[in-house]
Design an enzyme around this catalytic site. Structure first.
Site, PDB file in Angstrom:
ATOM      1  N   SER A 110      -0.708  10.344   8.185  1.00  0.00           N
ATOM      2  CA  SER A 110      -0.118   9.629   9.316  1.00  0.00           C
ATOM      3  C   SER A 110      -0.803  10.118  10.593  1.00  0.00           C
ATOM      4  O   SER A 110      -2.023  10.022  10.715  1.00  0.00           O
ATOM      5  CB  SER A 110       1.397   9.850   9.321  1.00  0.00           C
ATOM      6  OG  SER A 110       2.000   9.064  10.314  1.00  0.00           O
ATOM      7  N   HIS A 138      -0.587   5.491   7.856  1.00  0.00           N
ATOM      8  CA  HIS A 138       0.299   4.737   8.749  1.00  0.00           C
ATOM      9  C   HIS A 138      -0.487   4.198   9.931  1.00  0.00           C
ATOM     10  O   HIS A 138      -1.287   4.906  10.519  1.00  0.00           O
ATOM     11  CB  HIS A 138       1.400   5.647   9.311  1.00  0.00           C
ATOM     12  CG  HIS A 138       2.376   6.098   8.265  1.00  0.00           C
ATOM     13  ND1 HIS A 138       3.185   7.190   8.425  1.00  0.00           N
ATOM     14  CD2 HIS A 138       2.675   5.594   7.051  1.00  0.00           C
ATOM     15  CE1 HIS A 138       3.949   7.341   7.358  1.00  0.00           C
ATOM     16  NE2 HIS A 138       3.656   6.389   6.497  1.00  0.00           N
ATOM     17  N   ASP A 186       7.241  11.067   5.446  1.00  0.00           N
ATOM     18  CA  ASP A 186       6.881  10.118   4.389  1.00  0.00           C
ATOM     19  C   ASP A 186       5.956  10.828   3.400  1.00  0.00           C
ATOM     20  O   ASP A 186       5.163  11.682   3.786  1.00  0.00           O
ATOM     21  CB  ASP A 186       6.161   8.900   5.015  1.00  0.00           C
ATOM     22  CG  ASP A 186       5.964   7.776   4.000  1.00  0.00           C
ATOM     23  OD1 ASP A 186       6.613   7.805   2.921  1.00  0.00           O
ATOM     24  OD2 ASP A 186       5.167   6.864   4.282  1.00  0.00           O
TER      25      ASP A 186
END
Lengths: 291, 198
Positions: free
Chosen positions: B12, B39, B131
């Site tokens: 991310s 992401h 995540d």
């Protein structure tokens, strides 16, 4: 910011022996076969990984441990089947999803459509209708709406009813407004709806030329000849064999030089109909039937 | 012969630099298909794939639905879709965001662990959210292997730290050693050549 990690969810399979991939596949195929034979809904050719994910979400929501346990509940309790039907058949979407597509449609497809006296559009798998209203707005702004008819179809009666109502969540309007602007919208997006019933009620004039109808891409046939077929992010839920079948249905339903629109990450590369279409210039998945 | 059928990589915040460093270090004959979930904005185009392609002889692909999974390839999950590993190919979905993310690292990791139990290599890199930790746990529960970027070497340590909390048995590897470590684990030829040289 402190991050909390929940305790890892204990694998339900710890209670039922080690994970057996082949056994799970048998269970899922039996469940889908049972659903088809008992209720008539055919999910047997849906993409395995995504149907598996949706089934497990339902299994966990019901506090069950195996696919087989879910099968018993589904077959014996019709209300549970209705719940599963929503789980399996709803495709999430947004108004003016992928704004660059709508921009390309304005620039490259609208000029072709202007040459037609009458425009027939099939929106296959319209779900809750966000993209149908988006297309209706675009056609109105381009002055083509009055000679267009949009056939909006879905397998699911509940979502089709929602489509007809044209009420979308107010809290999505900011996102949709951004999309609309990026999509080349020509007015203020708020011109198209009024805040009502706790949602955004879209102008009924947008559905004046829309026919909402039940249609099952898995089992139903072609029902007319179209100039444009839109089917974005629906076929991704099907496996390759069913995708090929539906592409046959679309091919048969398109007029010569008709336009097929797929989702931005869908491709004809893996379909037997690749050679029958030419992609309209640019990165968007807009194809023209050429042979 | 490698024991792994797929390597899944989640990143991310800070991911572009970390992925660049990782991909740069992979040899032409890296034997395992690699799927990357990074992401990014829902409107992002395939810029990430072209940036990474400039750094590696491996093929870098912005995934489309039903893309076949082949060795010698780095697959990038497209913006605004979840990417599922299915038997031999990827399926995309527009299912709702999972913990504010689409693509979700957890979704891809979980499907990889199920499609290739015991043969999935999960790698968590830098990121400012958690995540990936559930997905990494799932991969290990299914007999696969977990690797986490050393949080001290991460631009944002939150994601690798969360992954280590969920999967304490994961191997911790600094970013600069990550590519070499994957090469060793997967037993590609470049590695044996390097070993012979040293």
């Amino acid at each position: 910011m402190a991050v909390q990690v929940d305790e890892p969810v204990p694998s339900v399979l710890e209670e039922t022996g080690p994970y057996d991939q082949d056994l799970e596949r048998i269970e899922i195929e039996l469940l889908l076969e049972g659903v088809y034979r008992h209720y008539g809904f055919d999910f047997r050719s849906y993409a395995y990984a995504s149907i598996r994910r949706r089934l497990w979400k339902r299994i966990e929501a019901e506090g069950l441990a195996t696919v087989s346990a879910l099968q018993a509940v589904i077959l014996h309790q019709p209300p549970m089947m209705e719940r599963l039907l929503l789980d399996l058949s709803i495709n999430v979407t947004a108004m003016f999803r992928d704004p660059t597509f709508y921009q390309a449609f304005r620039e490259r497809v609208v000029p072709l459509l202007r040459t037609y006296p009458y425009i027939r559009i099939w929106h296959a798998g319209c779900a809750t209708g966000e993209e149908v209203y988006s297309m209706a707005i675009l056609l109105q702004e381009e002055g083509l709406y009055d000679r267009s008819r949009i056939y909006a179809t879905d397998i699911n009666e509940v979502v089709l009813q929602k489509s007809k109502e044209g009420i979308f969540p107010l809290d999505r309007m900011q996102e949709y407004t951004e999309n609309y602007i990026a999509a080349g919208g020509k007015r203020a997006f708020s011109d198209y709806y009024t805040a009502k019933y706790g949602g955004a009620l879209f102008n009924p004039s947008l559905t004046k030329n829309v026919v909402f109808s039940l249609h099952n891409l898995v089992t139903d046939r072609s029902f007319a000849e179209f100039n444009v077929i839109l089917c974005r992010n629906v076929l991704i839920y099907f496996d390759k064999s069913l995708q090929a079948r539906v592409h046959g249905l679309f091919y048969d339903s398109l007029a010569t030089f008709g336009i097929l629109v797929l989702g931005s990450k869908e491709s004809l590369r893996f379909s037997p109909y690749e050679d029958h279409y030419e992609q309209i210039n640019g990165p968007e998945k807009i194809f023209r039937k050429v042979r | 012969m490698t024991q792994f059928s797929i390597a899944v990589v989640g990143a991310s915040w800070g991911g572009l630099a970390a992925l660049s460093e990782l991909v740069k270090g992979l040899p032409r004959d890296f034997p395992v298909p690699m799927a990357v979930v990074q992401h990014r904005s829902r409107h992002a185009d395939n810029l990430l794939a072209s940036l990474l392609q400039d750094l590696t002889p491996l093929r870098v692909v912005d995934v489309e639905d039903k893309e076949p999974i082949e060795p010698g390839t780095v697959y990038i999950a497209p913006a605004n879709y979840h990417m599922l590993v299915d038997g031999g190919y990827f399926s995309l979905t527009t299912d709702p965001l999972v913990r504010f993310s689409r693509p979700s690292i957890d979704v891809t990791f979980t499907s990889a662990g199920d499609a290739y139990p015991g043969a999935t290599l999960g790698v968590i890199l830098t990121g400012a959210n958690d995540d990936g930790s559930r997905g990494l746990r799932h991969i290990v529960n299914r007999g696969g292997k977990a690797i986490v970027q050393d949080p001290d070497s991460a631009e944002s340590r939150t994601m690798p730290a969360a992954a280590l909390q969920a999967v304490p048995e994961a191997q911790v590897v600094p970013l600069r050693d990550m590519a070499a470590h994957l090469v060793t684990l997967t037993g590609s030829k470049a590695n044996s050549a390097r070993k012979n040289a040293t």
